[in-house]
Design a protein around this motif. Structure first.
Motif, PDB file in Angstrom:
ATOM      1  N   ILE A 160       0.826  -1.203   0.000  1.00 40.38           N
ATOM      2  CA  ILE A 160       0.000   0.000   0.000  1.00 40.38           C
ATOM      3  C   ILE A 160       0.861   1.254   0.000  1.00 40.38           C
ATOM      4  CG2 ILE A 160      -1.640   1.334   1.383  1.00 40.38           C
ATOM      5  CD1 ILE A 160      -2.775  -1.367   2.314  1.00 40.38           C
ATOM      6  N   LEU A 161       1.941   1.267   0.772  1.00 39.80           N
ATOM      7  CA  LEU A 161       2.735   2.477   0.935  1.00 39.80           C
ATOM      8  C   LEU A 161       3.560   2.837  -0.296  1.00 39.80           C
ATOM      9  CD1 LEU A 161       3.970   2.190   4.617  1.00 39.80           C
ATOM     10  CD2 LEU A 161       2.194   3.656   3.687  1.00 39.80           C
ATOM     11  N   GLN A 162       4.053   1.851  -1.034  1.00 41.34           N
ATOM     12  CA  GLN A 162       4.879   2.172  -2.192  1.00 41.34           C
ATOM     13  C   GLN A 162       4.110   2.952  -3.259  1.00 41.34           C
ATOM     14  OE1 GLN A 162       6.598  -1.560  -3.272  1.00 41.34           O
ATOM     15  NE2 GLN A 162       8.341  -1.302  -1.890  1.00 41.34           N
ATOM     16  N   PRO A 163       2.896   2.548  -3.639  1.00 40.18           N
ATOM     17  CA  PRO A 163       2.155   3.384  -4.605  1.00 40.18           C
ATOM     18  C   PRO A 163       1.794   4.758  -4.040  1.00 40.18           C
ATOM     19  CG  PRO A 163       1.239   1.180  -4.549  1.00 40.18           C
ATOM     20  CD  PRO A 163       2.232   1.271  -3.436  1.00 40.18           C
ATOM     21  N   MET A 164       1.526   4.821  -2.736  1.00 40.36           N
ATOM     22  CA  MET A 164       1.201   6.116  -2.136  1.00 40.36           C
ATOM     23  C   MET A 164       2.406   7.053  -2.148  1.00 40.36           C
ATOM     24  SD  MET A 164      -1.798   6.854  -1.375  1.00 40.36           S
ATOM     25  CE  MET A 164      -1.563   8.215  -0.275  1.00 40.36           C
ATOM     26  N   GLN A 165       3.607   6.502  -1.944  1.00 43.93           N
ATOM     27  CA  GLN A 165       4.804   7.333  -1.981  1.00 43.93           C
ATOM     28  C   GLN A 165       5.047   7.872  -3.382  1.00 43.93           C
ATOM     29  OE1 GLN A 165       7.738   4.727  -0.351  1.00 43.93           O
ATOM     30  NE2 GLN A 165       7.361   5.381   1.752  1.00 43.93           N
TER      31      GLN A 165
ATOM     32  N   TRP B 118       2.308  14.029  -6.782  1.00 43.91           N
ATOM     33  CA  TRP B 118       1.247  14.437  -7.705  1.00 43.91           C
ATOM     34  C   TRP B 118       0.053  14.993  -6.945  1.00 43.91           C
ATOM     35  CZ3 TRP B 118       2.630  14.937 -12.514  1.00 43.91           C
ATOM     36  CH2 TRP B 118       3.673  14.174 -13.003  1.00 43.91           C
ATOM     37  N   ILE B 119      -0.283  14.365  -5.830  1.00 44.05           N
ATOM     38  CA  ILE B 119      -1.402  14.851  -5.015  1.00 44.05           C
ATOM     39  C   ILE B 119      -1.076  16.234  -4.457  1.00 44.05           C
ATOM     40  CG2 ILE B 119      -2.687  14.432  -2.875  1.00 44.05           C
ATOM     41  CD1 ILE B 119      -2.336  11.400  -3.497  1.00 44.05           C
ATOM     42  N   PHE B 120       0.149  16.419  -3.968  1.00 48.06           N
ATOM     43  CA  PHE B 120       0.544  17.731  -3.452  1.00 48.06           C
ATOM     44  C   PHE B 120       0.543  18.781  -4.556  1.00 48.06           C
ATOM     45  CE2 PHE B 120       3.093  16.552   0.621  1.00 48.06           C
ATOM     46  CZ  PHE B 120       1.934  16.074   1.185  1.00 48.06           C
ATOM     47  N   SER B 121       0.932  18.408  -5.768  1.00 42.90           N
ATOM     48  CA  SER B 121       0.922  19.354  -6.878  1.00 42.90           C
ATOM     49  C   SER B 121      -0.502  19.788  -7.211  1.00 42.90           C
ATOM     50  CB  SER B 121       1.574  18.740  -8.123  1.00 42.90           C
ATOM     51  OG  SER B 121       2.925  18.497  -7.910  1.00 42.90           O
ATOM     52  N   VAL B 122      -1.423  18.841  -7.212  1.00 38.89           N
ATOM     53  CA  VAL B 122      -2.829  19.175  -7.469  1.00 38.89           C
ATOM     54  C   VAL B 122      -3.364  20.080  -6.367  1.00 38.89           C
ATOM     55  CG1 VAL B 122      -5.162  18.208  -7.550  1.00 38.89           C
ATOM     56  CG2 VAL B 122      -3.326  17.141  -8.856  1.00 38.89           C
ATOM     57  N   LEU B 123      -3.069  19.743  -5.116  1.00 34.14           N
ATOM     58  CA  LEU B 123      -3.534  20.577  -3.999  1.00 34.14           C
ATOM     59  C   LEU B 123      -2.935  21.978  -4.053  1.00 34.14           C
ATOM     60  CD1 LEU B 123      -3.479  18.015  -1.056  1.00 34.14           C
ATOM     61  CD2 LEU B 123      -5.463  18.955  -2.237  1.00 34.14           C
ATOM     62  N   ALA B 124      -1.673  22.083  -4.461  1.00 33.16           N
ATOM     63  CA  ALA B 124      -1.041  23.396  -4.578  1.00 33.16           C
ATOM     64  C   ALA B 124      -1.733  24.228  -5.648  1.00 33.16           C
ATOM     65  CB  ALA B 124       0.443  23.242  -4.894  1.00 33.16           C
ATOM     66  N   GLY B 125      -2.025  23.634  -6.790  1.00 31.05           N
ATOM     67  CA  GLY B 125      -2.709  24.358  -7.854  1.00 31.05           C
ATOM     68  C   GLY B 125      -4.103  24.802  -7.455  1.00 31.05           C
ATOM     69  N   VAL B 126      -4.830  23.930  -6.796  1.00 28.50           N
ATOM     70  CA  VAL B 126      -6.187  24.271  -6.344  1.00 28.50           C
ATOM     71  C   VAL B 126      -6.125  25.361  -5.275  1.00 28.50           C
ATOM     72  CG1 VAL B 126      -8.209  23.371  -5.120  1.00 28.50           C
ATOM     73  CG2 VAL B 126      -7.195  22.066  -6.989  1.00 28.50           C
ATOM     74  N   ALA B 127      -5.167  25.264  -4.365  1.00 34.52           N
ATOM     75  CA  ALA B 127      -5.040  26.273  -3.307  1.00 34.52           C
ATOM     76  C   ALA B 127      -4.755  27.642  -3.898  1.00 34.52           C
ATOM     77  CB  ALA B 127      -3.928  25.879  -2.334  1.00 34.52           C
ATOM     78  N   LEU B 128      -3.872  27.700  -4.892  1.00 35.01           N
ATOM     79  CA  LEU B 128      -3.567  28.993  -5.503  1.00 35.01           C
ATOM     80  C   LEU B 128      -4.764  29.536  -6.281  1.00 35.01           C
ATOM     81  CD1 LEU B 128      -1.415  31.130  -5.830  1.00 35.01           C
ATOM     82  CD2 LEU B 128      -0.669  29.966  -7.902  1.00 35.01           C
TER      83      LEU B 128
END
Length: 89
Positions: free
Chosen positions: A17-22, A27-37
């Motif tokens: 489970i952890l290897q795919p999440m890592q 990518w998840i942080f990049s999406v969240l950064a774009g949405v936050a901005l």
């Protein structure tokens, strides 16, 4: 002995489970950064999210040791920002 085998199986399951999440975390942080901005812009007016954007993007850049992938993540965050901002207008 049974408990040891169960513990090993649990560890293998965690790794599965952890290897795919890592791999997905930047990518998840990049999406969240774009949405936050995008949400920090004058339309929605959630200006405190402008302070979250650099933190998320810097975390992505810091985690990846590659040469081109941080550039790719920044470009992706900008593209997500553009798409969300264009949808709001």
């Amino acid at each position: 002995m049974v408990a040891l085998n169960q513990a090993r199986a649990w560890t293998r399951g965690e790794r599965a489970i952890l290897q795919p999440m890592q791999r997905a975390t930047p990518w998840i942080f990049s999406v969240l950064a774009g949405v936050a901005l995008a949400l920090a812009m004058p339309g929605p007016g959630l200006w405190p999210l402008a302070l979250v954007f650099p933190g998320l993007l810097l975390e992505v850049v810091e985690r990846d040791q590659g040469r081109w992938r941080p550039l790719l993540f920044g470009w992706f965050a900008g593209t997500v920002h553009w798409v969300v901002a264009a949808r709001k207008a």
